[in-house]
Design a protein around this motif. Structure first.
Motif, PDB file in Angstrom:
ATOM      1  N   MET A 107      -5.266   3.916   9.440  1.00 19.46           N
ATOM      2  CA  MET A 107      -5.561   4.275   8.192  1.00 19.46           C
ATOM      3  C   MET A 107      -4.020   3.621   7.241  1.00 19.46           C
ATOM      4  SD  MET A 107      -6.672   7.677   6.516  1.00 19.46           S
ATOM      5  CE  MET A 107      -4.960   8.405   5.909  1.00 19.46           C
ATOM      6  N   ARG A 108      -4.635   3.194   6.260  1.00 14.14           N
ATOM      7  CA  ARG A 108      -3.538   2.665   5.432  1.00 14.14           C
ATOM      8  C   ARG A 108      -3.457   3.365   4.017  1.00 14.14           C
ATOM      9  NH1 ARG A 108      -2.911  -3.543   3.943  1.00 14.14           N
ATOM     10  NH2 ARG A 108      -1.220  -3.589   2.707  1.00 14.14           N
ATOM     11  N   MET A 109      -2.462   3.948   3.521  1.00 13.60           N
ATOM     12  CA  MET A 109      -2.416   4.501   2.444  1.00 13.60           C
ATOM     13  C   MET A 109      -1.996   3.451   1.255  1.00 13.60           C
ATOM     14  SD  MET A 109      -0.756   8.229   3.280  1.00 13.60           S
ATOM     15  CE  MET A 109      -0.705   8.654   1.742  1.00 13.60           C
ATOM     16  N   GLU A 110      -2.374   3.363   0.148  1.00 10.51           N
ATOM     17  CA  GLU A 110      -2.308   2.486  -0.950  1.00 10.51           C
ATOM     18  C   GLU A 110      -1.188   3.611  -1.938  1.00 10.51           C
ATOM     19  OE1 GLU A 110      -2.150  -0.756  -1.097  1.00 10.51           O
ATOM     20  OE2 GLU A 110      -3.221  -0.704   0.617  1.00 10.51           O
ATOM     21  N   LEU A 111       0.108   3.511  -1.956  1.00 10.16           N
ATOM     22  CA  LEU A 111       1.040   4.149  -2.898  1.00 10.16           C
ATOM     23  C   LEU A 111       0.940   3.588  -4.349  1.00 10.16           C
ATOM     24  CD1 LEU A 111       3.376   5.456  -0.354  1.00 10.16           C
ATOM     25  CD2 LEU A 111       1.314   6.793  -1.103  1.00 10.16           C
ATOM     26  N   CYS A 112       1.227   2.296  -4.253  1.00 11.36           N
ATOM     27  CA  CYS A 112       1.498   1.496  -5.597  1.00 11.36           C
ATOM     28  C   CYS A 112       0.632   0.249  -5.458  1.00 11.36           C
ATOM     29  CB  CYS A 112       2.822   1.140  -5.586  1.00 11.36           C
ATOM     30  SG  CYS A 112       3.934   2.490  -5.594  1.00 11.36           S
ATOM     31  N   GLU A 113       0.604  -0.302  -6.634  1.00 11.29           N
ATOM     32  CA  GLU A 113       0.053  -1.843  -6.587  1.00 11.29           C
ATOM     33  C   GLU A 113       1.192  -2.865  -6.875  1.00 11.29           C
ATOM     34  OE1 GLU A 113      -3.290  -2.625  -6.188  1.00 11.29           O
ATOM     35  OE2 GLU A 113      -3.485  -0.536  -5.849  1.00 11.29           O
ATOM     36  N   TYR A 114       1.569  -3.293  -5.740  1.00  7.95           N
ATOM     37  CA  TYR A 114       2.234  -4.506  -5.978  1.00  7.95           C
ATOM     38  C   TYR A 114       2.020  -5.568  -6.146  1.00  7.95           C
ATOM     39  CZ  TYR A 114       5.793  -0.914  -3.747  1.00  7.95           C
ATOM     40  OH  TYR A 114       6.489  -0.045  -3.706  1.00  7.95           O
ATOM     41  N   PRO A 115       2.710  -6.591  -7.067  1.00  7.11           N
ATOM     42  CA  PRO A 115       1.951  -7.843  -7.497  1.00  7.11           C
ATOM     43  C   PRO A 115       1.979  -8.957  -6.067  1.00  7.11           C
ATOM     44  CG  PRO A 115       4.205  -7.668  -8.151  1.00  7.11           C
ATOM     45  CD  PRO A 115       4.086  -6.349  -7.663  1.00  7.11           C
ATOM     46  N   ARG A 175       0.633  -8.778  -2.759  1.00  2.00           N
ATOM     47  CA  ARG A 175       0.025  -7.664  -1.890  1.00  2.00           C
ATOM     48  C   ARG A 175      -0.138  -8.374  -0.380  1.00  2.00           C
ATOM     49  NH1 ARG A 175      -2.318  -3.598  -3.264  1.00  2.00           N
ATOM     50  NH2 ARG A 175      -4.078  -3.759  -1.697  1.00  2.00           N
ATOM     51  N   GLY A 176       0.237  -9.687  -0.194  1.00  2.00           N
ATOM     52  CA  GLY A 176       0.018 -10.224   1.029  1.00  2.00           C
ATOM     53  C   GLY A 176       1.252  -9.941   1.996  1.00  2.00           C
ATOM     54  N   LYS A 177       2.284  -9.320   1.587  1.00  2.00           N
ATOM     55  CA  LYS A 177       3.539  -9.115   2.162  1.00  2.00           C
ATOM     56  C   LYS A 177       3.851  -7.695   2.858  1.00  2.00           C
ATOM     57  CE  LYS A 177       8.400 -10.651   1.529  1.00  2.00           C
ATOM     58  NZ  LYS A 177       9.215 -11.200   0.561  1.00  2.00           N
ATOM     59  N   ILE A 178       3.694  -7.787   4.321  1.00  2.00           N
ATOM     60  CA  ILE A 178       3.846  -6.421   4.939  1.00  2.00           C
ATOM     61  C   ILE A 178       5.119  -6.655   5.827  1.00  2.00           C
ATOM     62  CG2 ILE A 178       2.688  -5.074   6.682  1.00  2.00           C
ATOM     63  CD1 ILE A 178       0.150  -6.232   5.817  1.00  2.00           C
ATOM     64  N   ARG A 179       5.900  -5.638   5.798  1.00  2.00           N
ATOM     65  CA  ARG A 179       7.247  -5.515   6.502  1.00  2.00           C
ATOM     66  C   ARG A 179       7.011  -4.317   7.551  1.00  2.00           C
ATOM     67  NH1 ARG A 179      12.500  -6.336   2.291  1.00  2.00           N
ATOM     68  NH2 ARG A 179      11.525  -8.142   1.411  1.00  2.00           N
TER      69      ARG A 179
END
Length: 69
Positions: free
Chosen positions: A1-9, A11-15
């Motif tokens: 499950m993935r939570m979306e806390l903010c809308e970042y410009p 979106r394709g970058k995951i660390r």
């Protein structure tokens, strides 16, 4: 499950980080206030170094950067 806390410009970058919880004494100030059972989240690659340095904590805090999650 993935939570979306903010809308970042961007979106394709995951660390991803490998973290570890360690128990070490934490010194708060130069007067010796400390927590002998301190808990700290650290990067897994730095855990051994931080634990080793914490063994010589005689009023000198462990040098590490905070990990913001």
């Amino acid at each position: 499950m993935r939570m979306e806390l903010c809308e970042y410009p961007c979106r394709g970058k995951i660390r991803s980080f490998e973290i570890e919880a360690i128990q070490i004494p934490i010194v708060y100030n130069k007067y010796g206030d400390h927590d002998p059972d301190g808990l700290l989240y650290v990067l897994e690659k730095d855990a051994e170094r931080i634990k080793r340095e914490a063994g010589v904590w005689r009023l000198s805090p462990v040098s590490c950067s905070p990990l913001g999650i």
